[in-house]
Structure formats: structure tokens, C-alpha cells
Design an enzyme around this catalytic site. Sequence first.
Site, PDB file in Angstrom:
ATOM      1  N   LYS A  82     -29.162 -39.801  -7.249  1.00  0.00           N
ATOM      2  CA  LYS A  82     -29.843 -39.376  -8.482  1.00  0.00           C
ATOM      3  C   LYS A  82     -30.958 -38.356  -8.193  1.00  0.00           C
ATOM      4  O   LYS A  82     -31.317 -37.563  -9.064  1.00  0.00           O
ATOM      5  CB  LYS A  82     -30.412 -40.599  -9.212  1.00  0.00           C
TER       6      LYS A  82
ATOM      7  N   TYR B 123     -20.288 -39.498 -12.384  1.00  0.00           N
ATOM      8  CA  TYR B 123     -21.412 -40.336 -11.935  1.00  0.00           C
ATOM      9  C   TYR B 123     -20.980 -41.318 -10.836  1.00  0.00           C
ATOM     10  O   TYR B 123     -21.653 -41.454  -9.809  1.00  0.00           O
ATOM     11  CB  TYR B 123     -21.997 -41.067 -13.150  1.00  0.00           C
TER      12      TYR B 123
ATOM     13  N   SER C 169     -27.615 -44.877  -5.761  1.00  0.00           N
ATOM     14  CA  SER C 169     -28.610 -44.257  -6.654  1.00  0.00           C
ATOM     15  C   SER C 169     -29.491 -43.212  -5.983  1.00  0.00           C
ATOM     16  O   SER C 169     -30.221 -42.501  -6.663  1.00  0.00           O
ATOM     17  CB  SER C 169     -29.506 -45.331  -7.276  1.00  0.00           C
TER      18      SER C 169
ATOM     19  N   TYR D  51     -37.157 -48.774  -9.680  1.00  0.00           N
ATOM     20  CA  TYR D  51     -36.960 -49.533 -10.933  1.00  0.00           C
ATOM     21  C   TYR D  51     -38.163 -50.430 -11.221  1.00  0.00           C
ATOM     22  O   TYR D  51     -39.295 -49.966 -11.105  1.00  0.00           O
ATOM     23  CB  TYR D  51     -35.642 -50.328 -10.866  1.00  0.00           C
TER      24      TYR D  51
ATOM     25  N   VAL E 254     -28.180 -49.193  -4.345  1.00  0.00           N
ATOM     26  CA  VAL E 254     -27.633 -50.542  -4.118  1.00  0.00           C
ATOM     27  C   VAL E 254     -26.719 -50.625  -2.889  1.00  0.00           C
ATOM     28  O   VAL E 254     -26.263 -51.712  -2.541  1.00  0.00           O
ATOM     29  CB  VAL E 254     -26.889 -51.139  -5.349  1.00  0.00           C
TER      30      VAL E 254
END
Length: 312
Positions: A67, A191, A64, A239, A257
Site C-alpha cells: 500500500k 489489489y 499491506s 492500524y 499480514v
Amino acid sequence: MPDIQDSLDRIAADMAGRMDRGEVAHYIPELARVDPARFGIAVALPDDRVLSAGDSTLPFSIQSISKVFTLSIALGRLGDQLWSRVGREPSGQAFNSILQLEHEKGRPRNPFINAGAIAVTDAILAGHQPKELLGEILRFVRAAAGDDDIHINHAVARSETATGHRNLALASFMKSYGNLINPPELTLGAYFHQCAIEMSCQQLARAGLYLTSAAGTPRMLGPDRVRRINAIMMTCGHYDASGDFAFRVGLPGKSGVGGGILCIVPGKASVAVWSPGLNKQGNSQLGTEAIERLASDMGWSVFGASHTANPD
Ligand code: GLN
């Protein structure tokens, strides 16, 4: 203020002895095979120095953290138009939660939860083949890091493609609300591959330098956009543990992760840490602790310098 290298050495030595290291990500089978004993940390400085300790040259799956780079590309390319597709509020939900998406009619809360990142990838994929977009993402990351030896691990991408049912649900859900331009499988193909980019702590720390806005660092997009990306990293980068990260570290950060965290000290430094074991919110357990220690040692915080060893 202690020396950065001293602090890194002490942190790495302490982390090497830890038994409770969290759990590696099991839902992506290739990531479940990573050795939880690994630990690396690196600090890139605007004057070109990179200080490091532990397994700082071993590539790991950035997941992630990618991103941040796709958001940078999307803002550079689409500007504020992007915000019609995705919000910029913390979600308070798990990174792969589907709950909010129905309530909010297919417009994800922010670009860092999975649904939001899938919408961002979809937006920059429009009109291109996934291969072209992945080439652009790699060019961006390599230019930011000043290093061409950065690649996609195709086994990790395949592994996630085979098991990524929840992400397919999120993408299909957005499609049903008209918030996905491409077929879900096409966007997810891009992705999953962006998430499977591998970098070492040293490479990732360098790649984050443009987000410090320090003089002499690569200029990948305008200063206002950089400030805003930092704001979203601070409020949404971890998050449903983003508030806790801001409380403990006080710096913008983005986790993945794969066990990596990229953390920005505006004007001063870019930090990357890697420890594959995750806490229950899916953020690196020892990585978070390591950055907390480093920030405290150095007095680094966007909320003002502090030199208290145990601020609690
Ligand atoms: N590729 C992962 C997923 O979509 C990224 C999640 C993460 O790093 N938090 O589930």
C-alpha cells in the site's frame, strides 16, 4: 552507539529462541502454510550497504506493505486529487473493518486500511487493465529496490481471491457511494495481486530507501510527497496499533499480514523485518519487537535520539 550488525545479530539470535511468536494469518489459506519459525531483518543504508541477519534473503508476501508503493504511485500520478477519495486520519479500527465506512459515507479514513488501499488501487487502475497496473507497480518496486528479481506469487493472489469476501464487501460498499470507478471484482483483482508481491527483507529494505530522502537514494517522487507518506505511515501504518508503534518505536512503519514491516529512519536508513506470526491487531509480533530493539540500540527516532535501553 552499538554497531548495526552487532545489534542485528543479537536480535536475530534472541528471536530464534522465542516460543510465543503470534499466529500466522489464517484467513488467507496460502499464508497459513508459512513456517512461523522464520525470522529475517535487514537495514539498507544510503551508501548502498545492506546489513542483515536471519532469513533475510527469503521472499515473503509483502501484503499491506504494498500500500505504501501504490500510494506513492497514486500521489505521483494524481497529486492532491487523491484526497477527495480517501482521508488521512488514523482509523483506530481493525485493518479490514467495515464499521466506519458507513458512518463516513464510503470515504475511507486513510490509504492504509483495506478500504482506503482499495480506493487508491481503484484510482490508479482507472483507464488501464489490471495487468498494466500490476506491471507499473512491479516496475516501481523493482526500480526502488534496484532489483528486477521481484515477482507476484499467483497462488497467494488466487487464495485471497477465493476467500476475500470482506474486501469484496468493502469495495461494493464504496461502489454504492460512488467511490469506486471500476467494477469491484476488477479493482480487487489488482489489489489482491499487489498484496501478493513477494520480497526478501534485503529487497524490501532497499525498496524503502527512497522514503528516507537521504542523498544518493532513488528519487521516486518529490520530497514533499515523501514526507507526507512518512507522516501517514507513522499515524496509520499499523492500524489500531499505530499509536503503540509510534510510542514504542518512534519511526514511520508499515506492516503486512505476511509478517513483514517496513520502517523508515528519515535521512538514515530503511529497515525491513519479517516474522510471520501476528499479534491481535494483525501486525508482526516479533517483527515489532525487533524493530523496537534496533531503534533503541541505535538511538533512532523521529522524536530525537535516545540511548536508554529500557525507556519505560
Ligand atoms: N491482502 C490483505 C487483505 O486485504 C492485506 C491486509 C494486511 O496486510 N493487513 O486482507
